[in-house]
Design a protein around this motif. Structure first.
Motif, short mmCIF file in Angstrom:
data_model
loop_
_atom_site.label_atom_id
_atom_site.label_comp_id
_atom_site.label_asym_id
_atom_site.label_seq_id
_atom_site.Cartn_x
_atom_site.Cartn_y
_atom_site.Cartn_z
N PHE A 233 0.85 -1.28 0.18
CA PHE A 233 -0.09 0.04 0.06
C PHE A 233 0.83 1.23 -0.18
N HIS A 234 1.97 1.16 -0.68
CA HIS A 234 3.12 2.22 -0.37
C HIS A 234 2.65 3.78 -0.76
N ARG A 235 1.88 3.85 -1.83
CA ARG A 235 1.63 5.31 -2.10
C ARG A 235 0.45 5.96 -1.20
N LEU A 236 -0.35 4.93 -0.75
CA LEU A 236 -1.56 5.25 0.23
C LEU A 236 -0.95 5.46 1.70
N ALA A 237 0.05 4.75 1.83
CA ALA A 237 0.84 4.87 3.03
C ALA A 237 1.51 6.24 3.33
N GLU A 238 2.32 6.74 2.15
CA GLU A 238 2.94 7.67 2.32
C GLU A 238 2.05 9.05 2.69
N SER A 239 1.12 8.99 2.22
CA SER A 239 -0.16 10.17 2.14
C SER A 239 -0.89 9.92 3.48
N HIS A 240 -1.29 8.76 4.11
CA HIS A 240 -2.24 8.70 4.87
C HIS A 240 -1.72 7.60 5.95
N THR A 241 -0.67 7.92 6.48
CA THR A 241 0.32 6.88 7.14
C THR A 241 -0.51 6.20 8.20
N SER A 242 -1.17 6.96 9.08
CA SER A 242 -1.79 6.64 10.24
C SER A 242 -2.87 5.59 10.09
N VAL A 243 -3.60 5.90 9.20
CA VAL A 243 -4.83 5.09 8.65
C VAL A 243 -4.20 3.88 8.03
N VAL A 244 -3.47 3.90 6.76
CA VAL A 244 -3.10 2.67 6.18
C VAL A 244 -2.20 1.82 7.06
N CYS A 245 -1.45 2.42 7.81
CA CYS A 245 -0.63 1.46 8.67
C CYS A 245 -1.33 0.72 9.61
N ALA A 246 -2.26 1.44 10.20
CA ALA A 246 -3.09 0.71 11.31
C ALA A 246 -3.80 -0.39 10.57
N MET A 247 -4.52 -0.25 9.41
CA MET A 247 -5.34 -1.04 8.60
C MET A 247 -4.34 -2.36 8.27
N ASN A 248 -3.00 -1.99 8.02
CA ASN A 248 -2.07 -3.13 7.64
C ASN A 248 -2.05 -3.81 8.54
N GLY A 249 -1.47 -3.19 9.86
CA GLY A 249 -0.99 -4.00 11.28
C GLY A 249 -2.49 -4.85 11.50
N ALA A 250 -3.68 -4.72 11.24
CA ALA A 250 -4.76 -5.25 11.60
C ALA A 250 -5.03 -6.54 10.53
N PHE A 251 -4.64 -6.16 9.40
CA PHE A 251 -4.65 -7.45 8.35
C PHE A 251 -3.66 -8.42 8.71
#
Length: 162
Positions: free
Chosen positions: A112-130
């Motif tokens: 999710f690289h591009r999304l994680a760059e601009s929305h880090t807290s949301v995307v990384c939290a989602m990624n960790g839960a996944f």
């Protein structure tokens, strides 16, 4: 050669008979949508998880963050049940796991690289839960999912078994 296009020969322009020229070689897609990314990305997965979370939130209410994490965790469990080993889940979603010196894994690629760059807290939290959901189904302790803030890596890493 890869089966993405079908080929058809047909005369164009309405001319027929001798002197009308050779039939044209026409190509059409076999599938409706083709996507490719190097390195591997899975923005479709992020979109699916986020859309499902929004739908759940609209239907049931609650905290957007909690609904997103619950939805990502459930999607991770689905992914984990489809693969026999956690490392296979990581590889199939493009994380590119590499063994660390400490017995864990670094995730060299973020799907999710591009999304994680601009929305880090949301995307990384989602990624960790996944990842936690997938780990749980594969028999890996969820506590093994940790933060990784190194440049060029996914925001998560897999700690060694204790």
């Amino acid at each position: 050669r890869d089966g993405l296009l079908s080929v058809e020969f047909r005369k164009l322009g309405g001319k027929v008979g001798p002197g009308s020229g050779r039939p044209a070689k026409l190509y059409s897609p076999v599938v409706e949508e083709i996507g490719a990314s190097v390195p591997e990305r899975h923005y479709d997965l992020a979109g699916e998880v986020m859309a499902s979370a929004i739908q759940n939130l609209m239907a049931k209410g609650g905290s957007p963050r909690e609904v997103l994490l619950e939805t990502a965790y459930a999607r991770g469990r689905e992914a984990g049940s489809a693969e026999p080993h956690f490392e296979d889940v990581l590889a199939s979603y493009g994380y590119r796991p590499e063994p660390d010196d400490d017995g864990g894994y670094s995730l060299v690629n973020c799907p999710f690289h591009r999304l994680a760059e601009s929305h880090t807290s949301v995307v990384c939290a989602m990624n960790g839960a996944f990842l936690s959901g997938a780990a749980a189904v594969c028999g890996i302790a969820e506590e093994r999912i940790a933060d990784d803030n190194r440049e060029g890596h996914c925001c998560a890493k897999i700690r060694p078994a204790s």
